[in-house]
Design an enzyme around this catalytic site. Structure first.
Site, short mmCIF file in Angstrom:
data_model
loop_
_atom_site.label_atom_id
_atom_site.label_comp_id
_atom_site.label_asym_id
_atom_site.label_seq_id
_atom_site.Cartn_x
_atom_site.Cartn_y
_atom_site.Cartn_z
N GLY A 12 0.81 -1.22 0.00
CA GLY A 12 0.00 0.00 0.00
C GLY A 12 0.84 1.27 0.00
N GLY A 13 2.11 1.15 0.37
CA GLY A 13 3.03 2.28 0.23
C GLY A 13 2.72 3.47 1.12
N THR A 14 3.29 4.61 0.74
CA THR A 14 3.15 5.84 1.52
C THR A 14 1.69 6.21 1.71
OG1 THR A 14 5.30 6.66 0.77
CG2 THR A 14 3.73 8.30 1.56
N GLY A 56 2.96 23.80 2.73
CA GLY A 56 2.36 23.15 1.57
C GLY A 56 1.18 22.31 2.01
N ILE A 94 0.98 19.15 3.00
CA ILE A 94 1.18 18.37 4.22
C ILE A 94 1.19 19.29 5.44
CG2 ILE A 94 2.80 16.90 5.48
CD1 ILE A 94 3.57 15.58 2.90
N ASP A 130 5.62 8.78 -7.58
CA ASP A 130 6.48 9.83 -7.02
C ASP A 130 7.94 9.70 -7.47
OD1 ASP A 130 4.28 10.72 -5.68
OD2 ASP A 130 5.11 10.52 -3.66
N HIS A 185 -30.87 20.42 -5.46
CA HIS A 185 -31.07 21.40 -4.39
C HIS A 185 -31.67 20.72 -3.16
CE1 HIS A 185 -32.12 25.20 -2.46
NE2 HIS A 185 -33.30 24.66 -2.21
P1 NAI Z 1 5.17 20.97 -0.84
O1 NAI Z 1 6.26 21.06 -1.82
O2 NAI Z 1 3.77 20.97 -1.29
O3 NAI Z 1 5.29 22.19 0.19
C1 NAI Z 1 6.49 22.43 0.90
C2 NAI Z 1 6.51 23.85 1.40
O4 NAI Z 1 7.64 24.02 2.22
C3 NAI Z 1 6.61 24.88 0.27
O5 NAI Z 1 5.61 25.84 0.45
C4 NAI Z 1 8.02 25.44 0.45
O6 NAI Z 1 8.10 26.78 0.08
C5 NAI Z 1 8.24 25.27 1.94
N1 NAI Z 1 9.63 25.19 2.34
C6 NAI Z 1 10.63 24.51 1.74
N2 NAI Z 1 11.78 24.66 2.44
C7 NAI Z 1 11.49 25.45 3.51
C8 NAI Z 1 12.24 25.93 4.62
N3 NAI Z 1 13.53 25.64 4.77
N4 NAI Z 1 11.61 26.72 5.51
C9 NAI Z 1 10.30 27.01 5.40
N5 NAI Z 1 9.55 26.57 4.37
C10 NAI Z 1 10.12 25.77 3.45
O7 NAI Z 1 5.52 19.70 0.06
P2 NAI Z 1 4.69 18.90 1.14
O8 NAI Z 1 3.57 19.70 1.72
O9 NAI Z 1 5.72 18.36 2.07
O10 NAI Z 1 4.06 17.73 0.30
C11 NAI Z 1 4.90 16.84 -0.44
C12 NAI Z 1 4.15 16.36 -1.67
O11 NAI Z 1 3.06 15.56 -1.32
C13 NAI Z 1 3.62 17.51 -2.50
O12 NAI Z 1 3.76 17.27 -3.85
C14 NAI Z 1 2.19 17.54 -2.11
O13 NAI Z 1 1.39 18.13 -3.08
C15 NAI Z 1 1.89 16.07 -1.91
N6 NAI Z 1 0.79 15.93 -1.00
C16 NAI Z 1 -0.45 16.22 -1.39
C17 NAI Z 1 -1.49 16.14 -0.53
C18 NAI Z 1 -2.83 16.47 -0.99
O14 NAI Z 1 -2.96 16.78 -2.17
N7 NAI Z 1 -3.83 16.46 -0.14
C19 NAI Z 1 -1.33 15.75 0.86
C20 NAI Z 1 0.02 15.50 1.18
C21 NAI Z 1 1.02 15.59 0.28
#
Ligand code: NAI
Length: 462
Positions: free
Chosen positions: A33-35, A176, A178, A304, A441
């Protein structure tokens, strides 16, 4: 066919391929099932649902339902989360068994001539070859210098999802998807949360009108968001009870937990690849063409591990695309511009297609309309009215909307409402096409209909 990696990309390829009649071997070194299933989508959304139930009980008196002041029994929360994971993982395992997929327990690596070595697991040392190999080994959380996972204060999503107890105060580095989901979940459950984001806004990539709604809601709920700040490191207190996170221009906060959510990196570390034509770029992504083919004939990579949106549903789609390519069906490549995005913080965010800004940057003359959930009957009934639906369309000469370029939603249950917006964008529907449909509605999805209708130049409620 041999698939290395049993997350959404790998198990989708295995199930879909075996369902069509391919003889499939699937190599997985961890639980099936992975991450997504074990340390990603499923547990994260389960904990966010706990936060939702907490809010509902807390605010029940507004409905005339008298409940006592809620408290969280975190051990029960964790057990429920694990039960759901176990049930879903069991489901995937039995589906694979039902389709006669041979599952190898161990780490797989690829050498010349499609030779896959499986080692380190219950299957022992096995060498297998197949005409087709799919690489689907996923990603790992990034960390940053000064914030290494330490088993005490610093956590990535892997640790947060099974922490023993909620901290009283937490810093979330990275705003972001997460970071915002964890900030929202912990904030609603009583943790004092500060989000530290390097860029000028949280949720980069979302339409800024949607982001503003999330920022306002976070503020109202006491979740502090600091944008445009760099973190410099953290210093644990000698008591071992808390740590001081330094950031920005000499500022600091004292917390019991630090969540690092600054992105994920592709995980090709155990894949070997010597003697193959599979190329890995400087960021660690396996290089592929638009049909997920690597540089080695007969080897595909999905999920990924490749540089496409890091989403489970994209991995599912890529797994199936690779199978169709293996079968020589010349599948249409995926259009990642139209990918549906769903972020499950409160309020939820969901979108597909252009933001207003990206549409303008792409040279479109646009017309937009946004309607608020505050005027939607069902949202009022549910008691959850923060949010908007925004539609971006190509402007026709008379000022009305033509082709729908983007649909952006923020608010109650929008992750469940995006479907028709997703179809509209990807079907290249026009405003008139969609405005002709009846919306049931009272539903929250009426707001999408109202928003589209208003771009015809006429409107009903708004
Ligand atoms: P992300 O790349 O979406 O966001 C990381 C954030 O951290 C960015 O806004 C960046 O500017 C910031 N950042 C980077 N280095 C930093 C630092 N040193 N200090 C402060 N801020 C910093 O990565 P995230 O949220 O970890 O997610 C990883 C991947 O998993 C993404 O592609 C995300 O879209 C995907 N994901 C999607 C979900 C969803 O669609 N519901 C849920 C969880 C993950």
């Amino acid at each position: 066919m041999i698939v290395i990696g049993g997350g959404p990309g790998g198990y989708a390829a295995a199930l879909y391929g075996a369902g069509i009649g391919l003889d499939v071997g699937l190599v997985e070194k961890g639980p099936m099932g992975g991450t997504c299933l074990h340390v990603g989508c499923i547990p994260a959304k389960e904990l966010l649902e706990t936060a939702h139930v907490f809010r509902t009980v807390r605010d029940a008196a507004e409905f005339g339902v008298n409940a006592s002041q809620p408290t969280v029994d975190w051990a029960v929360t964790m057990t429920r989360k694990q039960t759901i994971i176990d049930q879903l993982a069991g489901g995937v395992t039995s589906l694979l068994k039902g389709r006669k997929v041979t599952v190898y327990d161990g780490a797989g690596s690829l050498g010349a001539n499609h030779e896959v070595q499986i080692t380190g697991g219950e299957s022992g040392d096995v060498t297998a070859t197949a005409p087709a190999v799919i690489l689907a080994t996923g990603s790992l959380p990034h960390t940053i210098p000064g914030f290494e996972v330490d088993g005490r204060f610093v956590m990535t999503s892997d640790e947060v999802l099974s922490m023993d107890a909620l901290p009283a105060r937490a810093a979330v580095i990275g705003g972001g998807a997460i970071g915002c989901e964890f900030a929202s979940m912990m904030g609603d459950l009583g943790v004092e949360v500060t989000v530290l984001e390097a860029l000028p806004q949280i949720l980069t990539g979302c339409d800024t009108d949607a982001t503003k709604v999330v920022e306002r809601s976070f503020k109202k709920r006491g979740i502090s968001v600091r944008t445009g700040v760099m973190v410099a490191g953290h210093t644990p207190d000698p008591s071992g009870q808390h740590t001081t996170v330094a950031f920005g221009d000499g500022e600091s906060i004292d917390v019991e937990a630090v969540v690092v959510s600054v992105g994920r990196r592709p995980f090709a570390d155990l894949l070997g690849l010597a003697g193959t034509g599979v190329a890995v770029d400087d960021r660690g992504f396996v290089a592929v063409d638009e049909r997920c083919r690597t540089g080695e004939p007969g080897v595909w990579a999905v999920g990924d591990l490749i540089n496409t949106p890091q989403l489970a549903h994209v991995a599912f789609a890529e797994g199936m695309l690779a199978i169709r390519d293996i079968l020589g069906e010349q599948p249409t490549p995926l259009d990642h511009h139209g990918t549906p995005w769903c972020i499950y913080c409160h309020p939820e965010v969901a979108f597909a297609g252009h933001t207003e800004e990206s549409a303008k940057d792409a040279g479109f003359d646009v017309v937009t309309s946004a309607h608020r959930f505050i005027s939607n009957g069902r949202a009022k009934i549910v008691g959850d009215t923060d949010g908007i639906v925004k539609v971006i369309a190509e402007r026709r000469p008379d000022g009305t909307g033509g082709r729908i370029l983007g649909v952006h939603m923020v608010g109650p249950w929008v992750t469940e409402q995006l479907g028709q917006g997703y179809l509209a964008v990807n079907w290249e529907a026009t405003i008139d096409d969609v405005a002709a449909f009846i919306q049931p509605h009272p539903t929250m999805s009426e707001l999408f209909g109202e928003t589209v209708l208003s771009l015809t130049g006429r409107s009903l409620h708004g």
